[in-house]
Design an enzyme around this catalytic site. Structure first.
Site, PDB file in Angstrom:
ATOM      1  N   LYS A 149      -3.278 -50.019  30.116  1.00 11.02           N
ATOM      2  CA  LYS A 149      -2.453 -51.866  29.573  1.00 11.02           C
ATOM      3  C   LYS A 149      -3.738 -52.221  28.709  1.00 11.02           C
ATOM      4  O   LYS A 149      -4.407 -52.125  29.036  1.00 11.02           O
ATOM      5  CB  LYS A 149      -1.984 -52.018  31.061  1.00 11.02           C
ATOM      6  CG  LYS A 149      -0.757 -51.754  30.642  1.00 11.02           C
ATOM      7  CD  LYS A 149       0.027 -52.282  32.513  1.00 11.02           C
ATOM      8  CE  LYS A 149       0.718 -51.101  33.206  1.00 11.02           C
ATOM      9  NZ  LYS A 149      -0.599 -50.572  34.426  1.00 11.02           N
TER      10      LYS A 149
ATOM     11  N   GLU B  34       3.146 -42.072  42.996  1.00 12.66           N
ATOM     12  CA  GLU B  34       1.959 -43.364  43.226  1.00 12.66           C
ATOM     13  C   GLU B  34       2.679 -44.294  43.940  1.00 12.66           C
ATOM     14  O   GLU B  34       3.963 -44.449  43.394  1.00 12.66           O
ATOM     15  CB  GLU B  34       0.765 -44.411  42.658  1.00 12.66           C
ATOM     16  CG  GLU B  34       1.766 -44.645  41.452  1.00 12.66           C
ATOM     17  CD  GLU B  34       0.657 -46.273  40.582  1.00 12.66           C
ATOM     18  OE1 GLU B  34      -0.153 -46.563  42.048  1.00 12.66           O
ATOM     19  OE2 GLU B  34       0.234 -46.364  40.023  1.00 12.66           O
TER      20      GLU B  34
HETATM   21  N1  PSU Z   1      -0.156 -49.559  36.427  1.00 11.29           N
HETATM   22  C1  PSU Z   1       1.097 -50.084  36.424  1.00 11.29           C
HETATM   23  N2  PSU Z   1       1.668 -50.404  37.459  1.00 11.29           N
HETATM   24  C2  PSU Z   1       1.032 -50.410  38.416  1.00 11.29           C
HETATM   25  C3  PSU Z   1      -0.715 -50.362  38.356  1.00 11.29           C
HETATM   26  C4  PSU Z   1      -0.537 -49.639  37.350  1.00 11.29           C
HETATM   27  O1  PSU Z   1       1.336 -49.241  34.791  1.00 11.29           O
HETATM   28  O2  PSU Z   1       1.380 -50.984  39.569  1.00 11.29           O
HETATM   29  C5  PSU Z   1      -1.294 -50.581  39.247  1.00 11.29           C
HETATM   30  C6  PSU Z   1      -1.890 -48.508  40.209  1.00 11.29           C
HETATM   31  O3  PSU Z   1      -1.481 -48.195  40.998  1.00 11.29           O
HETATM   32  C7  PSU Z   1      -3.066 -48.926  39.297  1.00 11.29           C
HETATM   33  C8  PSU Z   1      -3.747 -50.074  40.327  1.00 11.29           C
HETATM   34  O4  PSU Z   1      -4.367 -47.158  40.770  1.00 11.29           O
HETATM   35  O5  PSU Z   1      -2.190 -50.854  39.469  1.00 11.29           O
HETATM   36  C9  PSU Z   1      -5.080 -50.604  40.164  1.00 11.29           C
HETATM   37  O6  PSU Z   1      -5.241 -51.875  39.959  1.00 11.29           O
HETATM   38  P1  PSU Z   1      -6.825 -52.698  39.701  1.00 11.29           P
HETATM   39  O7  PSU Z   1      -6.807 -52.872  38.941  1.00 11.29           O
HETATM   40  O8  PSU Z   1      -6.822 -53.367  41.379  1.00 11.29           O
HETATM   41  O9  PSU Z   1      -7.569 -51.343  40.881  1.00 11.29           O
END
Ligand code: PSU
Ligand code: MN
Length: 316
Positions: free
Chosen positions: A161, A27
């Site tokens: 996380k 990603e």
């Molecule tokens: N986990 C990480 N770093 C990130 C993300 C997740 O260690 O940058 C990103 C991923 O792209 C995940 C997104 O899909 O955060 C989730 O964002 P939201 O909570 O806005 O859906």
């Protein structure tokens, strides 16, 4: 799929898919919005090289000038890492970005969707999005979860996380019918922390068992994702006391500043990186490296076990 696909697949990824060779999707939100510049660019390139070194073709995914691209060339990868105008694109943002010619990084949700559209079965990330703390009031739940419910791809992640509500996230994964397997672990990993107090029902001890599970899922006609939860080695965990202090501060600051929507996760990550003097950053990078290694091993096992995979899944 109705209509003509606007997705562009790089030559390397297209050849690998056509030949049934192993491919792992990566990603780009992690690169553009999860890691600080300029380190993010080094990491993006390193992750691709790591896959190649294991004989697996990396497919980093992003939308470049309105074109969803599977497999980025070096200038595009640099752009995603360096350009501050790159936006964060979840699934619902994809049509607008395509229609307006915008450039953006894809989240777990949108990366999984695009990868799956071209027949990629493995995807490595850092941590999945999930249910945020306080979601009972805010309703903040990542679109990653609902997209994975309907996307047949295997995602390797270090759990979610601890900035998220882990228990609520696990409950939603269950409700949404997303298979969750511990990779050499029986507890769900907490990203910065290798273990949480939440037990997993299923555990595998090697990559070939995941490939076998994918084959079984296909045979059942399932179209949901498989999440492989891969903990960091315990010597790489963030100090739990530091973790708890920073988490409390980060959540309070986010609330004070009224951070909402897709800005929440990048804000919390950045606060962690700053307030731990970079310790969380190194752990974050190691988690992704670790996940790329496992995803590559599963991709190799999948390609070896299922030579017909290309015929079955690739639609150019
Ligand atoms: N986990 C990480 N770093 C990130 C993300 C997740 O260690 O940058 C990103 C991923 O792209 C995940 C997104 O899909 O955060 C989730 O964002 P939201 O909570 O806005 O859906
Ligand atoms: Mn959200």
């Amino acid at each position: 799929m109705a209509g003509r696909s606007n997705i562009v697949v790089s030559a390397a990824v297209r050849d690998a898919l056509a030949g049934g060779a192993p491919v792992v999707a990566l990603e780009s939100t992690l690169i553009a919005h999860g890691l600080p510049r300029p380190r993010n660019r080094e990491v993006a390139m390193e992750l691709e090289q790591q896959a190649r070194d294991r004989g697996v073709t990396p497919a980093t995914i992003a939308v470049i000038d309105g074109v969803p691209r599977i497999g980025l060339d070096e200038p595009d990868l640099r752009r995603i890492a360096d350009d501050t105008h790159v936006v964060k694109l979840s699934v619902r943002d994809l049509p607008v970005a395509c229609a307006t010619g915008w450039t953006g990084a894809t989240t777990v949700a949108s990366t999984a969707l695009l990868a799956s559209r071209v027949g990629i079965r493995l995807f490595a990330t850092g941590g999945l999005g999930g249910v945020h703390r306080g979601a009972g009031d805010s309703f903040d739940e990542s679109a990653d979860l609902v997209t994975l419910a309907t996307t047949p791809i295997t995602v390797v992640s270090a759990g979610v996380k601890s900035i998220l509500g882990i228990s609520a996230t696990l409950e939603r994964l269950e409700t949404l019918g997303i298979t969750v397997i511990g990779y050499r672990t029986s507890t769900f990993p907490g990203f910065y922390l290798p273990h949480t107090t939440y037990d997993l029902d299923w555990r595998v001890s090697d990559a070939s068992q995941v490939a076998t599970t994918m084959t079984a899922a296909d045979a059942l006609g399932l179209t949901s994702a498989i999440v492989v939860a891969n903990p960091l080695p315990s010597d790489q965990a963030l100090d739990p006391a530091l973790h708890d202090r920073v988490l409390a501060d980060a959540l309070a600051w986010a609330a004070e500043r009224g951070i909402r929507g897709k800005a929440v996760t990048p804000f919390l990550l950045e606060t962690f990186h700053r307030e731990t003097d970079g310790a969380s950053l190194e752990i974050n990078i190691n988690a992704v490296r670790n996940n790329v290694a496992v995803a590559a091993d599963i991709a190799l096992a999948w390609a070896a076990a299922d030579p017909a995979a290309a015929d079955r899944t690739y639609r150019p």
